[in-house]
Design a protein around this motif. Structure first.
Motif, PDB file in Angstrom:
ATOM      1  N   ARG A 268       0.830  -1.126  -0.078  1.00  0.00           N
ATOM      2  CA  ARG A 268       0.049  -0.129   0.096  1.00  0.00           C
ATOM      3  C   ARG A 268       0.931   1.188   0.090  1.00  0.00           C
ATOM      4  O   ARG A 268       0.487   2.248  -0.537  1.00  0.00           O
ATOM      5  N   LYS A 269       1.963   1.353   0.658  1.00  0.00           N
ATOM      6  CA  LYS A 269       2.739   2.279   0.529  1.00  0.00           C
ATOM      7  C   LYS A 269       3.620   2.617  -0.590  1.00  0.00           C
ATOM      8  O   LYS A 269       3.365   3.962  -1.161  1.00  0.00           O
ATOM      9  N   ARG A 270       3.971   1.566  -1.259  1.00  0.00           N
ATOM     10  CA  ARG A 270       4.697   1.814  -2.529  1.00  0.00           C
ATOM     11  C   ARG A 270       3.687   2.029  -3.729  1.00  0.00           C
ATOM     12  O   ARG A 270       4.036   3.023  -4.696  1.00  0.00           O
ATOM     13  N   ARG A 271       2.454   1.592  -3.604  1.00  0.00           N
ATOM     14  CA  ARG A 271       1.341   1.825  -4.649  1.00  0.00           C
ATOM     15  C   ARG A 271       0.489   2.927  -4.200  1.00  0.00           C
ATOM     16  O   ARG A 271      -0.629   2.711  -5.088  1.00  0.00           O
ATOM     17  N   GLU A 796     -21.274  -0.456  -1.936  1.00  0.00           N
ATOM     18  CA  GLU A 796     -20.623  -0.717  -0.260  1.00  0.00           C
ATOM     19  C   GLU A 796     -20.290   0.497   0.370  1.00  0.00           C
ATOM     20  O   GLU A 796     -19.833   1.406  -0.098  1.00  0.00           O
ATOM     21  N   ALA A 797     -20.199   0.211   1.806  1.00  0.00           N
ATOM     22  CA  ALA A 797     -20.009   1.436   2.674  1.00  0.00           C
ATOM     23  C   ALA A 797     -19.240   0.773   3.950  1.00  0.00           C
ATOM     24  O   ALA A 797     -19.867   0.462   5.018  1.00  0.00           O
ATOM     25  N   THR A 798     -18.222   0.001   3.537  1.00  0.00           N
ATOM     26  CA  THR A 798     -17.334  -0.869   4.497  1.00  0.00           C
ATOM     27  C   THR A 798     -16.915   0.193   5.697  1.00  0.00           C
ATOM     28  O   THR A 798     -16.941  -0.403   6.867  1.00  0.00           O
ATOM     29  N   MET A 799     -16.432   1.199   5.622  1.00  0.00           N
ATOM     30  CA  MET A 799     -16.004   1.959   6.676  1.00  0.00           C
ATOM     31  C   MET A 799     -16.660   3.215   7.284  1.00  0.00           C
ATOM     32  O   MET A 799     -17.422   3.865   6.373  1.00  0.00           O
ATOM     33  N   GLU A 800     -16.512   3.830   8.389  1.00  0.00           N
ATOM     34  CA  GLU A 800     -17.361   5.017   8.787  1.00  0.00           C
ATOM     35  C   GLU A 800     -16.451   6.108   8.433  1.00  0.00           C
ATOM     36  O   GLU A 800     -15.025   5.619   8.081  1.00  0.00           O
ATOM     37  N   ASP A 801     -16.758   7.068   8.420  1.00  0.00           N
ATOM     38  CA  ASP A 801     -16.034   8.132   7.838  1.00  0.00           C
ATOM     39  C   ASP A 801     -14.461   8.474   8.524  1.00  0.00           C
ATOM     40  O   ASP A 801     -13.470   9.060   7.929  1.00  0.00           O
ATOM     41  N   GLU A 802     -14.474   8.427   9.705  1.00  0.00           N
ATOM     42  CA  GLU A 802     -13.388   8.517  10.566  1.00  0.00           C
ATOM     43  C   GLU A 802     -12.234   7.612  10.311  1.00  0.00           C
ATOM     44  O   GLU A 802     -11.041   7.758  10.588  1.00  0.00           O
ATOM     45  N   LEU A 803     -12.544   6.681   9.306  1.00  0.00           N
ATOM     46  CA  LEU A 803     -11.670   5.597   9.055  1.00  0.00           C
ATOM     47  C   LEU A 803     -11.306   5.745   7.492  1.00  0.00           C
ATOM     48  O   LEU A 803     -10.687   4.429   6.880  1.00  0.00           O
ATOM     49  N   ALA A 804     -11.454   6.828   6.984  1.00  0.00           N
ATOM     50  CA  ALA A 804     -10.922   7.047   5.550  1.00  0.00           C
ATOM     51  C   ALA A 804      -9.731   6.650   5.183  1.00  0.00           C
ATOM     52  O   ALA A 804      -9.674   6.013   4.190  1.00  0.00           O
ATOM     53  N   HIS A 805      -8.620   6.937   6.265  1.00  0.00           N
ATOM     54  CA  HIS A 805      -7.386   6.318   5.553  1.00  0.00           C
ATOM     55  C   HIS A 805      -7.334   4.841   5.564  1.00  0.00           C
ATOM     56  O   HIS A 805      -6.877   4.200   4.555  1.00  0.00           O
ATOM     57  N   GLU A 806      -8.170   4.101   6.531  1.00  0.00           N
ATOM     58  CA  GLU A 806      -8.089   2.643   6.343  1.00  0.00           C
ATOM     59  C   GLU A 806      -8.826   2.276   5.118  1.00  0.00           C
ATOM     60  O   GLU A 806      -8.516   1.241   4.419  1.00  0.00           O
ATOM     61  N   ILE A 808      -8.751   3.619   2.542  1.00  0.00           N
ATOM     62  CA  ILE A 808      -7.735   3.880   1.232  1.00  0.00           C
ATOM     63  C   ILE A 808      -6.714   2.671   1.105  1.00  0.00           C
ATOM     64  O   ILE A 808      -6.851   2.130   0.036  1.00  0.00           O
ATOM     65  N   ILE A 809      -6.363   2.315   2.363  1.00  0.00           N
ATOM     66  CA  ILE A 809      -5.437   1.012   2.476  1.00  0.00           C
ATOM     67  C   ILE A 809      -6.350  -0.222   1.719  1.00  0.00           C
ATOM     68  O   ILE A 809      -5.539  -0.879   1.171  1.00  0.00           O
ATOM     69  N   LYS A 810      -7.294  -0.465   2.104  1.00  0.00           N
ATOM     70  CA  LYS A 810      -8.114  -1.596   1.983  1.00  0.00           C
ATOM     71  C   LYS A 810      -8.939  -1.398   0.358  1.00  0.00           C
ATOM     72  O   LYS A 810      -9.391  -2.322  -0.022  1.00  0.00           O
ATOM     73  N   MET A 811      -8.900  -0.171  -0.240  1.00  0.00           N
ATOM     74  CA  MET A 811      -9.559   0.398  -1.319  1.00  0.00           C
ATOM     75  C   MET A 811     -11.077   0.213  -1.420  1.00  0.00           C
ATOM     76  O   MET A 811     -11.694  -0.617  -2.015  1.00  0.00           O
ATOM     77  N   HIS A 812     -11.653   0.532  -0.038  1.00  0.00           N
ATOM     78  CA  HIS A 812     -12.932   0.431  -0.232  1.00  0.00           C
ATOM     79  C   HIS A 812     -13.636   2.084   0.148  1.00  0.00           C
ATOM     80  O   HIS A 812     -12.869   2.870   0.128  1.00  0.00           O
ATOM     81  N   SER A 813     -14.909   2.348   0.409  1.00  0.00           N
ATOM     82  CA  SER A 813     -15.373   3.356   0.449  1.00  0.00           C
ATOM     83  C   SER A 813     -16.152   3.720   1.790  1.00  0.00           C
ATOM     84  O   SER A 813     -16.245   2.603   2.594  1.00  0.00           O
ATOM     85  N   THR A 814     -16.234   4.931   2.458  1.00  0.00           N
ATOM     86  CA  THR A 814     -16.744   5.030   3.540  1.00  0.00           C
ATOM     87  C   THR A 814     -18.198   5.507   3.286  1.00  0.00           C
ATOM     88  O   THR A 814     -18.624   5.584   2.175  1.00  0.00           O
ATOM     89  N   THR A 815     -19.141   5.279   4.328  1.00  0.00           N
ATOM     90  CA  THR A 815     -20.453   5.728   4.235  1.00  0.00           C
ATOM     91  C   THR A 815     -20.810   6.961   3.373  1.00  0.00           C
ATOM     92  O   THR A 815     -21.498   7.166   2.448  1.00  0.00           O
TER      93      THR A 815
END
Length: 917
Positions: A268-271, A796-806, A808-815
């Protein structure tokens, strides 16, 4: 006192919101904080600790050994028998859904070291990948598989989408002359095979020389080209054979997949910058082909072993005997005989006779219980009548039947994984009769009815209070019901008065609970079988016998009462009922299209949210699955019930797979087999389903077809890449044919921002309704273009907004990101799904949850015209799950405080460095 210390800390963080705190008692806040999960130990540390424990206890024979039913083998439920002692754990068969039941019932897999598989078919091995992930996460260092040769290759075939890094998997050499033994039990392997005549009949088309082999390769290539260009062969469903499936098999030499579907997380860091671009066709094939997880190709030697196992139809039975154990020391007898506390007790326990000070000789046999030579139990799986001769003539099994050499050699229990129709065959019954009356028989097959989960019923009964239409009670009535309120009868016509539900009727909302009760088949001398529910136990040591005290039972009254007792819920429910009644009067609600959510969770299943699966019904004869995570078939059985699900299954004529992560497609094989059985039961001749999927899925499906079971005739692949809205490559003729057969006006895809070969989907029904499905993705402009003016966006709405960084790492969306995508495409309605399992009941709400945004739940069925009603449920949902909402808020506060501490430390370090320079 701790609360007083916390409050000043919170006061210095004015940006933190405390909407729920003011409504909670201080004691409740402390309870929630204490219950928050702690940071898990590193897997390596956990593995090291377990090795030390194992070394310490492996010297002793355990005093308690029990067999416990995890999956009863009921239709849609896994077949899984759990054996545990006070030292170690074993599993016999691991069907699809085992992982979910183990999680719900808190089965401690941390000591699981051996899994015994009877036959390498999906109903026995479908749960292996998911279970392996679970035991890896709890720190199990290695596991051994026992069963027919080549069984472990399933992990090689799935390693592109099931990432096993920290778990070593061994395959035992299970020859008839071999035996497994440890400090708990010894196991003798007993392979069953078909008669020679039956093997000849099913394999008579296998090439016997090089020329025939070449012909088969040519046929495979032709079929491969046929499938990848989306054409459909007209095959008769009658008289199918293994040979026809083999000829239809798409060659794995042609369809290979060396893609690493989790490279984006490991790199995730390099890419990070590269990931932000929408993937295209060329980029999809360029990911890290050298990764240890990248290739799913199995060596030719391994494939040959598997094919031989399949052709011979090997089914492994197991004769298991507990290790002998000296009788326990009876302290009461020792006291009566005057034995003082001290070393003499140890000598007596070890079998020595001792002499007391007064000259009295105390014999060990007089103060110890009789030695336990170790009971014997047999695990049998006779897949078909063709195997019965092998079963009847096996000398190893005969040694433990009626004419055994001694009573100690007679089997105390036989576990039957054998199919129901085989058990009813006279020859099989004759074999069973060769055991004495003292032998018990435990049946784990479709004769049972218990599907094993309480949690899915618990939450459905709760949600059913809100809307009986959108949350109907489940059709799975196979688990007995505890009737705590005898004579409870509620007339639905009396439940409503002027659109308001009667309060007394709410408290007694279920119809005649006695009608929901389904008891397991009784045991009698003429019917020696035990038909268990989940958690039925067979005690092997010290006290032998059946224990049903923990067997699963539903308690609807309890589920409803605990909800009605929630503060303010009754009044909120009354308001909701009146509001829904008024809104429904103004709506023209058509029966179709309607959407049934079978799985709304991400990554792994938990007890309330299964992995991804959606059933879209566009008419009474046209159904389509959108993704097919593990347990999707079981969810269909659970929702519609075993008596009605066949009609649904035969009318599913298309399956869409968005991408090749396991939580979106690993349930496909189970579904295809379930549909085939439904067609056979109803004697209906229907063609295979259209499988809209990344074409790379064929590397997995063709491998499974060739090496395990025939599934190739059950589907026709339509590669997602041929349906791109901006690069449509399918011929108009083929496209029109497919749309006609699946009852749609249009179907298109686009690439989305997730793993390689990830797609979004848009379909238009014959009456013009447009539905868009995101699959898994970060916010993607391509999806906005594809889904313009949709009637509904399922995103899909895998994460809550405060986990936006996570996210990005998992390549999912927040609510919020998911909602914004819906707003950009001008979708009339937005349905959020694929929630992280941390949101087991509700996601974390924010101000962006508008009046056209709904939340999906497992087993929620909603018609298109009902979508606007979903936001009306929010007040009642927040009240119903108030504790869950509070916990989410507390975790958010804790996360924010941690972030502030890290920032403060960073500022301090920066200041010190500045001062030093």
């Amino acid at each position: 006192m701790p609360v007083i210390l916390l409050l000043p800390l919170f006061r210095y963080h004015p940006h933190i919101h405390f909407r729920f705190y003011s409504k909670s008692s201080k004691h409740h806040i402390l309870d929630l904080l204490k219950s928050m999960p702690k940071e898990p130990k590193h897997i390596a540390e956990a593995q090291q600790q377990r090795k030390k424990i194992k070394e310490r206890i492996s010297k002793y024979v355990p005093g308690k050994v029990t067999l416990q039913v995890l999956g009863s083998g009921a239709r849609g439920a896994p077949r899984a028998l759990y054996m545990f002692s006070d030292q170690s754990r074993y599993l016999f068969n691991c069907g699809e859904g085992t992982q979910r039941l183990a999680h719900e019932h808190k089965m401690k897999l941390a000591r699981l070291e051996h899994i015994f598989i009877t036959q390498p078919v999906w109903k026995n091995i479908g749960g292996l990948p998911g279970t392996a992930l679970t035991i890896q996460d709890v720190g199990v260092p290695e596991i051994t598989l026992h069963g027919p040769p080549g069984l472990d290759e399933i992990f090689g075939a799935t390693k592109r989408f099931v990432v096993i890094r920290d778990l070593k998997i061994h395959m035992a050499q299970c020859k008839e002359s071999d035996e497994f033994s440890d400090n708990v039990m010894s196991v003798k392997y007993v392979p069953l095979t078909m008669s020679a005549e039956d093997i000849y009949n099913v394999d008579d088309t296998i090439p016997e020389d090089g020329e025939k082999s070449k012909d088969s390769e040519v046929n495979a290539i032709a079929d491969q080209l046929d499938a990848t260009t989306s054409t459909r062969r007209c095959r008769s469903r009658k008289g199918r054979s293994r040979s026809s499936s083999r000829n239809a098999l798409q060659s794995e030499d042609i369809v290979q997949d060396d893609t690493d579907y989790y490279a984006h997380e490991r790199k995730r860091k390099r890419r990070h910058r590269t990931r932000s671009r929408t993937p295209d066709r060329s980029r999809s094939h360029s990911l890290d082909s050298g990764s240890t997880q990248s290739s799913g190709v199995i060596s030719s030697d391994s494939q040959q072993i598997l094919q031989e196992t399949k052709e011979k139809g090997v089914s492994m039975c197991y004769i298991c005997r507990l290790q002998p154990r000296p009788g326990a020391l009876n302290l009461d007898r020792c006291v009566k005989m005057g034995v003082p506390p001290g070393p003499l007790l140890g000598k007596l326990k070890s079998g020595e006779d001792v002499t007391l000070k007064d000259g009295t000789v105390v014999c060990s046999k007089d103060v110890c219980e009789p030695d336990d030579p170790g009971p014997i139990f047999i695990v049998v799986d006779c897949p078909a009548v063709d195997y019965i001769d092998s079963l009847l003539n096996n000398e190893s099994l005969k040694q433990h039947q009626r004419f055994a050499k001694s009573d100690d050699c007679v089997a105390s229990l036989v576990v039957h994984f054998t199919a129901k129709e085989v058990m009813e065959h006279p020859s099989y019954k004759k074999w069973v009769d060769e055991f004495p009356p003292s032998t018990q028989h435990l049946v784990l097959n479709e004769s049972n009815t218990c599907m094993g989960s309480l949690a899915v019923h618990r939450i459905q009964y709760k949600l059913n209070l809100l809307s009986e239409d959108m949350f109907p009670l489940l059709g799975d009535r196979g688990t007995p019901t505890v009737n705590e309120v005898p004579g409870l009868h509620v007339n639905k016509k009396q439940k409503f008065e002027n659109g308001i539900e009667n309060k007394d009727a709410i408290n007694n909302t279920q119809n005649d609970l006695e009608n929901l009760s389904v008891q397991s088949r009784p045991t009698s001398p003429s019917e020696p079988y035990i038909f268990p529910n989940t958690f039925c136990s067979i005690h092997l040591r010290p006290n032998k016998g059946v224990d049903r005290s923990l067997s699963l039972k539903l308690n609807p009254h309890e589920f409803i009462s605990e909800t009605m007792e929630v503060e303010n819920f009754s009044s909120v429910l009354q308001t909701l009922k009146q509001t829904l009644y008024q809104h429904r009067k103004n709506l023209n609600i058509r029966e179709y299209p309607k959407i049934l959510f079978l799985g709304t969770g991400s990554c792994i299943p938990n007890k309330t949210r299964n992995t991804s699966g959606i059933l879209l019904a566009t008419s009474d004869t046209q159904n389509m699955l959108l993704d097919c995570g593990e347990g999707t078939y079981g969810q269909l059985v659970r929702f519609f019930g075993p008596d009605n699900v066949d009609e649904i299954l035969i009318n599913i004529n298309a399956v869409y797979i968005s991408h090749l992560h396991a939580d979106h497609h690993i349930g496909l094989i189970g579904f295809l087999q379930g549909r085939r059985r439904a067609l056979d039961r109803l004697d209906v001749d229907r063609g295979p389903v259209y499988l809209f999927a990344p074409k790379q899925i064929m590397a997995w499906l063709s491998f499974y077809d060739r090496c395990f079971e025939n599934i190739r005739n059950e589907f026709v692949l339509v590669p997602n890449g041929e349906l791109l809205y901006n690069n449509h490559s399918m011929s108009e003729t083929t496209n029109s044919l497919i749309l006609h057969e699946i009852g749609l006006k249009d179907i298109k895809t686009c690439y989305v921002r997730h793993c390689p070969n990830a797609f979004g989907l848009s379909i238009i029904s014959l009456d013009g309704h447009k539905l868009t499905y995101s699959g898994d993705t970060m916010p993607a402009n391509s999806l906005v273009e594809l889904g313009q003016n949709s009637d509904v966006l399922i995103h899909e709405a895998t994460m809550e907004d405060e986990l936006a960084h996570e996210a990005i790492i998992k390549m999912h969306s927040t609510t919020t990101q998911a909602i914004e995508i819906g707003q950009k495409m001008k979708a009339k309605n937005i349905l959020l799904t694929h929630f992280s399992q941390r949101y087991a009941k509700l996601p974390r709400f924010n101000d962006n949850f508008a009046e056209n945004v709904g939340i999906a739940f497992d087993n929620m069925q909603v018609k298109l015209d009902e979508l606007q009603l979903l936001p009306l449920l929010y007040p009642a949902l927040k009240t119903m799950f108030a504790e869950h909402c509070e916990e989410l808020e507390h975790k958010a506060v804790k996360r924010q405080l941690k972030l502030e501490r890290e920032r403060s430390l960073s500022r301090d370090r920066h200041a010190k460095q500045k001062m030093s320079t």
